[in-house]
Design a protein around this motif. Structure first.
Motif, PDB file in Angstrom:
ATOM      1  N   THR A 285       0.830  -1.209   0.000  1.00 25.68           N
ATOM      2  CA  THR A 285       0.000   0.000   0.000  1.00 25.68           C
ATOM      3  C   THR A 285       0.860   1.254   0.000  1.00 25.68           C
ATOM      4  O   THR A 285       0.560   2.244  -0.675  1.00 25.68           O
ATOM      5  CB  THR A 285      -0.938  -0.001   1.217  1.00 25.68           C
ATOM      6  N   LEU A 286       1.967   1.228   0.758  1.00 23.35           N
ATOM      7  CA  LEU A 286       2.870   2.380   0.787  1.00 23.35           C
ATOM      8  C   LEU A 286       3.520   2.604  -0.582  1.00 23.35           C
ATOM      9  O   LEU A 286       3.701   3.749  -1.017  1.00 23.35           O
ATOM     10  CB  LEU A 286       3.939   2.180   1.862  1.00 23.35           C
ATOM     11  N   TYR A 287       3.878   1.519  -1.262  1.00 16.68           N
ATOM     12  CA  TYR A 287       4.431   1.647  -2.619  1.00 16.68           C
ATOM     13  C   TYR A 287       3.380   2.244  -3.564  1.00 16.68           C
ATOM     14  O   TYR A 287       3.695   3.106  -4.402  1.00 16.68           O
ATOM     15  CB  TYR A 287       4.879   0.286  -3.149  1.00 16.68           C
ATOM     16  N   ALA A 288       2.138   1.809  -3.449  1.00 16.84           N
ATOM     17  CA  ALA A 288       1.075   2.352  -4.297  1.00 16.84           C
ATOM     18  C   ALA A 288       0.852   3.832  -3.996  1.00 16.84           C
ATOM     19  O   ALA A 288       0.630   4.641  -4.911  1.00 16.84           O
ATOM     20  CB  ALA A 288      -0.222   1.570  -4.078  1.00 16.84           C
ATOM     21  N   LEU A 289       0.920   4.205  -2.724  1.00 15.88           N
ATOM     22  CA  LEU A 289       0.783   5.610  -2.338  1.00 15.88           C
ATOM     23  C   LEU A 289       1.921   6.432  -2.939  1.00 15.88           C
ATOM     24  O   LEU A 289       1.697   7.532  -3.470  1.00 15.88           O
ATOM     25  CB  LEU A 289       0.776   5.731  -0.816  1.00 15.88           C
ATOM     26  N   ALA A 290       3.149   5.903  -2.876  1.00 15.53           N
ATOM     27  CA  ALA A 290       4.294   6.606  -3.448  1.00 15.53           C
ATOM     28  C   ALA A 290       4.125   6.800  -4.955  1.00 15.53           C
ATOM     29  O   ALA A 290       4.409   7.879  -5.495  1.00 15.53           O
ATOM     30  CB  ALA A 290       5.582   5.839  -3.156  1.00 15.53           C
ATOM     31  N   ALA A 291       3.646   5.754  -5.634  1.00 15.25           N
ATOM     32  CA  ALA A 291       3.419   5.866  -7.080  1.00 15.25           C
ATOM     33  C   ALA A 291       2.386   6.947  -7.380  1.00 15.25           C
ATOM     34  O   ALA A 291       2.569   7.764  -8.297  1.00 15.25           O
ATOM     35  CB  ALA A 291       2.961   4.523  -7.645  1.00 15.25           C
ATOM     36  N   GLY A 292       1.297   6.984  -6.615  1.00 16.77           N
ATOM     37  CA  GLY A 292       0.273   7.992  -6.839  1.00 16.77           C
ATOM     38  C   GLY A 292       0.788   9.406  -6.600  1.00 16.77           C
ATOM     39  O   GLY A 292       0.503  10.321  -7.382  1.00 16.77           O
ATOM     40  N   LEU A 293       1.561   9.591  -5.521  1.00 15.78           N
ATOM     41  CA  LEU A 293       2.125  10.906  -5.231  1.00 15.78           C
ATOM     42  C   LEU A 293       3.059  11.368  -6.349  1.00 15.78           C
ATOM     43  O   LEU A 293       3.096  12.553  -6.709  1.00 15.78           O
ATOM     44  CB  LEU A 293       2.880  10.867  -3.898  1.00 15.78           C
ATOM     45  N   ILE A 294       3.822  10.423  -6.911  1.00 20.10           N
ATOM     46  CA  ILE A 294       4.749  10.766  -7.994  1.00 20.10           C
ATOM     47  C   ILE A 294       3.993  11.049  -9.285  1.00 20.10           C
ATOM     48  O   ILE A 294       4.262  12.039  -9.980  1.00 20.10           O
ATOM     49  CB  ILE A 294       5.769   9.629  -8.188  1.00 20.10           C
ATOM     50  N   TRP A 295       3.043  10.191  -9.630  1.00 26.05           N
ATOM     51  CA  TRP A 295       2.292  10.385 -10.877  1.00 26.05           C
ATOM     52  C   TRP A 295       1.480  11.672 -10.846  1.00 26.05           C
ATOM     53  O   TRP A 295       1.211  12.268 -11.897  1.00 26.05           O
ATOM     54  CB  TRP A 295       1.390   9.188 -11.134  1.00 26.05           C
ATOM     55  N   GLY A 296       1.085  12.118  -9.673  1.00 23.34           N
ATOM     56  CA  GLY A 296       0.351  13.376  -9.580  1.00 23.34           C
ATOM     57  C   GLY A 296       1.166  14.565 -10.048  1.00 23.34           C
ATOM     58  O   GLY A 296       0.608  15.600 -10.447  1.00 23.34           O
ATOM     59  N   LEU A 297       2.502  14.435 -10.041  1.00 23.54           N
ATOM     60  CA  LEU A 297       3.369  15.521 -10.496  1.00 23.54           C
ATOM     61  C   LEU A 297       3.153  15.836 -11.976  1.00 23.54           C
ATOM     62  O   LEU A 297       3.421  16.958 -12.421  1.00 23.54           O
ATOM     63  CB  LEU A 297       4.838  15.153 -10.260  1.00 23.54           C
ATOM     64  N   VAL A 298       2.688  14.841 -12.748  1.00 23.41           N
ATOM     65  CA  VAL A 298       2.453  15.043 -14.175  1.00 23.41           C
ATOM     66  C   VAL A 298       1.458  16.181 -14.398  1.00 23.41           C
ATOM     67  O   VAL A 298       1.547  16.920 -15.387  1.00 23.41           O
ATOM     68  CB  VAL A 298       1.934  13.729 -14.803  1.00 23.41           C
ATOM     69  N   PHE A 299       0.511  16.343 -13.482  1.00 20.65           N
ATOM     70  CA  PHE A 299      -0.524  17.363 -13.628  1.00 20.65           C
ATOM     71  C   PHE A 299      -0.040  18.739 -13.185  1.00 20.65           C
ATOM     72  O   PHE A 299      -0.710  19.743 -13.436  1.00 20.65           O
ATOM     73  CB  PHE A 299      -1.758  16.973 -12.798  1.00 20.65           C
ATOM     74  N   VAL A 300       1.114  18.801 -12.529  1.00 15.49           N
ATOM     75  CA  VAL A 300       1.629  20.059 -12.003  1.00 15.49           C
ATOM     76  C   VAL A 300       2.416  20.826 -13.059  1.00 15.49           C
ATOM     77  O   VAL A 300       2.384  22.059 -13.103  1.00 15.49           O
ATOM     78  CB  VAL A 300       2.510  19.791 -10.762  1.00 15.49           C
TER      79      VAL A 300
END
Length: 321
Positions: free
Chosen positions: A5-20
């Motif tokens: 779950t922590l790895y999935a959270l990390a992936a989501g936090l990183i992928w969110g940067l694409v929108f920034v």
């Protein structure tokens, strides 16, 4: 389970940067951001290709052509649409529209691959689709209210941004379905090698696109300072960061999560990307989401989670195959 779950959270936090990126570079053309991001990713893929050179030599010409098609639509065109949408409509609405991807892909696969993978019952999907539609409507209404209160707002530009976000969804719905077709047709090939091949294929396309955009802007006398714009160090650094983090580290974290979590649970955790992107957008605005937007976000999450809990039912053709 916790580590996954922590790895999935990390992936989501990183992928969110694409929108920034498009919000941090509003004066940069969306095409330049798309080509810049994937030029950086292609360069990052080169050392990975060297390590995997033996397996890459086994790919045929038809495989490389398929990789080129996938990266052209799923990488370059997708991010061109997404960056253009965010620059025109802001962060929340495009992020919500992109957040429907897990369900849109499931519906398209339901229509396209039911004989192979089983069919999702339409009546069971209806509540999920209704919740997603409600979520997008709530966020859209909240954004429109803010626009009407702004005398300098451009509603046509906002509407175009929404349409471009739909175009991004179309691109990234086509990509995973087509990519899965290739992987299923080549069970003897390594998914890692295929991912590396796509990274290598991205490089010449991004390089040619970058050069063509430069020539086109020069020919029309555009005052934009090519090749790296008015903030060259920031642009290059941001493209390198997004190329490295979103295209490589994020995928690595997601693969680690996928090895540790049940597929059904991992699919639901894709919602982390949508939540991260929305959080970043409102942090940049320096404001808390209005209640209507929060209701829309909750509806989207509920709809996606509902849909991903539905299991396919084997069709008569699949059962007798």
């Amino acid at each position: 389970m916790l580590l996954g779950t922590l790895y999935a959270l990390a992936a989501g936090l990183i992928w969110g940067l694409v929108f920034v990126g498009p919000l941090l570079l509003p004066e940069y053309p969306a095409a330049l951001q798309s080509f810049g991001r994937y030029l950086a990713f292609g360069l990052i893929a080169l050392p990975l290709a060297w390590l995997d050179r033996g397996a890459l030599r086994q790919l045929r010409r038809s495989d490389w052509l398929e990789a080129l098609k996938l990266v052209a639509v799923g990488n370059l065109l997708y991010y061109l649409f997404l960056a253009s949408a965010i620059q025109r409509a802001g962060g929340p609405l495009p992020t919500m529209i992109i957040g429907t991807l897990p369900v849109v892909i499931a519906v398209c696969a339901n229509l396209r691959d039911a004989r192979r993978d089983g069919r999702l019952p339409w009546l069971r999907l209806l509540p999920s689709l209704s919740l997603i539609a409600l979520g997008i409507a709530c966020v859209n209404r909240a954004e429109l209210q803010a626009l009407r209160a702004d005398p300098q707002a451009d509603l046509q530009r906002y509407a175009l941004g929404g349409l471009l976000a739909v175009g991004a969804v179309v691109c990234w719905t086509w990509y995973p379905l087509r990519n899965a077709d290739w992987l299923r047709a080549h069970p003897d090939r390594s998914p890692r090698t295929w991912a590396t091949a796509q990274g290598v294929a991205t490089l010449p396309l991004a390089l040619c696109g970058y050069a063509a955009l430069w020539l086109w802007m020069s020919a029309r006398g555009d005052a934009f300072a090519m090749p790296f714009g008015p903030r060259p160090l920031f642009f290059v650094g941001l493209m390198a960061a997004i190329g490295l983090l979103a295209s490589w580290v994020g995928t690595l974290c997601w693969n680690e999560a996928s090895q540790r979590l049940p597929t059904a649970l991992a699919g639901q955790l894709i919602v982390f990307e949508t939540l991260a992107a929305l959080s970043y957008a409102f942090v940049l605005r320096q404001q808390w989401p209005p209640p209507l937007t929060l209701l829309g976000i909750a509806s989207l999450i509920a709809g996606v989670v509902w849909a991903l809990r539905i299991r396919p039912v084997a069709t008569t053709e699949a059962a007798t195959a």
